[in-house]
Design an enzyme around this catalytic site. Structure first.
Site: not given
Length: 312
Positions: A12, A194, A258
């Site tokens: 991330d 996401e 991500h």
């Protein structure tokens, strides 16, 4: 080390460049137990820059487990870190939180907790369930907050929502749903949207996001909106029907996603993302540490949309 790896075992990843040209890097660490920062005068300098933990998880209660996906932003005149965390007594009670720096140097100056991100007064839904992966961006004088939140009972679905911000830790408007996992490539293992990130070009706003579980099926999708449109209107966002970046077995890169966006020293756009270099994952993919931060120059197609290609 594999030369494609920018920073090993940092999932991330998020990079921002401050007004003075300093680059800052943060990411989820394998133990999910704190928030780290490193800085350098150049983007490449982040690779070997020393890393400092600027905040550590609580021993109990909120923010005591699963410290995930921190992002460092200069919002409302101060440095803030947006991240998610769980409760050791309920490890999947993931919610978004905010830290604030008391000075202008994110590395050396102290940080305080502003606590959980707060919904607008009339919003009964935001942050009431599993919520994470917040990013923020500014457009035409307004700050926007985009995040993932699960809905439903049983095996929940992770959607992406957007709202305007009133302050660094409170929303001004109710949530608006801008994407839900519609396609098969968004539904491997879990139905997931996401990890949003925003880049602007040629009058358009491009919002990338990640889909499916955290193994080789993990990939990137993209939404597009006109800069002239109402960004809180779901109809303003057009969704790509196919991933814009996915695993490449030939190159040995698996589960890319991500991401965040930054620029190099010449102002050229660069995507920062994580991926694996092995297809077979030992143990639970979520707790396997081998998601590595990587870099990818961003180019543009004839219509001005971003193009994402692995280096050969």
């Amino acid at each position: 080390m594999d030369e494609r790896i920018f920073i090993a075992q940092r999932a991330d990843p998020f990079v921002t460049r401050a007004e003075d040209g300093t680059y800052y890097f943060t990411a989820s660490v394998p133990a999910y137990d704190g928030i780290v920062l490193r800085n350098a005068e150049t983007l490449e300098g982040l690779r070997n820059a020393p890393e400092k933990e600027i905040w550590h998880k609580h021993k109990s209660g909120p923010m005591s487990v699963h410290i995930w996906a921190p992002e460092l932003h200069r919002t409302f005149g101060k440095w803030h870190i947006y991240f998610a965390g769980g409760d050791i007594n309920d490890i999947w009670k993931i919610r978004p939180y905010v830290l604030e720096c008391l000075g202008d140097d994110p590395i050396r100056d102290p940080w305080i907790e502003l606590g959980p991100m707060k919904a607008a007064a009339e919003d009964e839904f935001s942050f009431t369930q599993f919520s994470l992966d917040a990013t923020v961006f500014r457009h035409r004088g307004e700050w926007y907050y985009v995040w993932a939140e699960k809905v439903g009972s049983g095996k929940q679905i992770s959607n992406l929502y957007i709202a305007k911000m009133e302050s660094a830790n409170r929303l001004k408007t109710v949530q608006e749903l801008i994407t839900t996992p519609d396609y098969e490539w968004e539904r491997h293992g879990f139905w997931v949207n996401e990890g949003p990130a925003v880049i602007k070009h040629a009058g358009k706003i491009y919002l990338t996001y990640s889909a499916s579980d955290t193994g080789p099926a993990y990939c990137m999708g993209m939404l597009t909106a006109s800069e002239e449109s109402d960004l809180l209107d779901p109809a303003s966002w057009q969704k790509s029907g196919r991933p814009v970046l996915a695993s490449n077995e030939k190159l040995g890169i698996y589960g890319p996603g991500h991401n965040s966006f930054t620029v190099d020293e010449n102002g050229n756009p660069v995507m920062v993302f994580h991926a694996r270099t092995e297809k077979e994952i030992v143990g639970d993919p979520l707790y396997n540490p081998n998601r590595h931060a990587m870099l990818m120059p961003v180019t543009w197609d004839k219509n001005g949309a971003p193009v994402f290609r692995f280096r050969q």
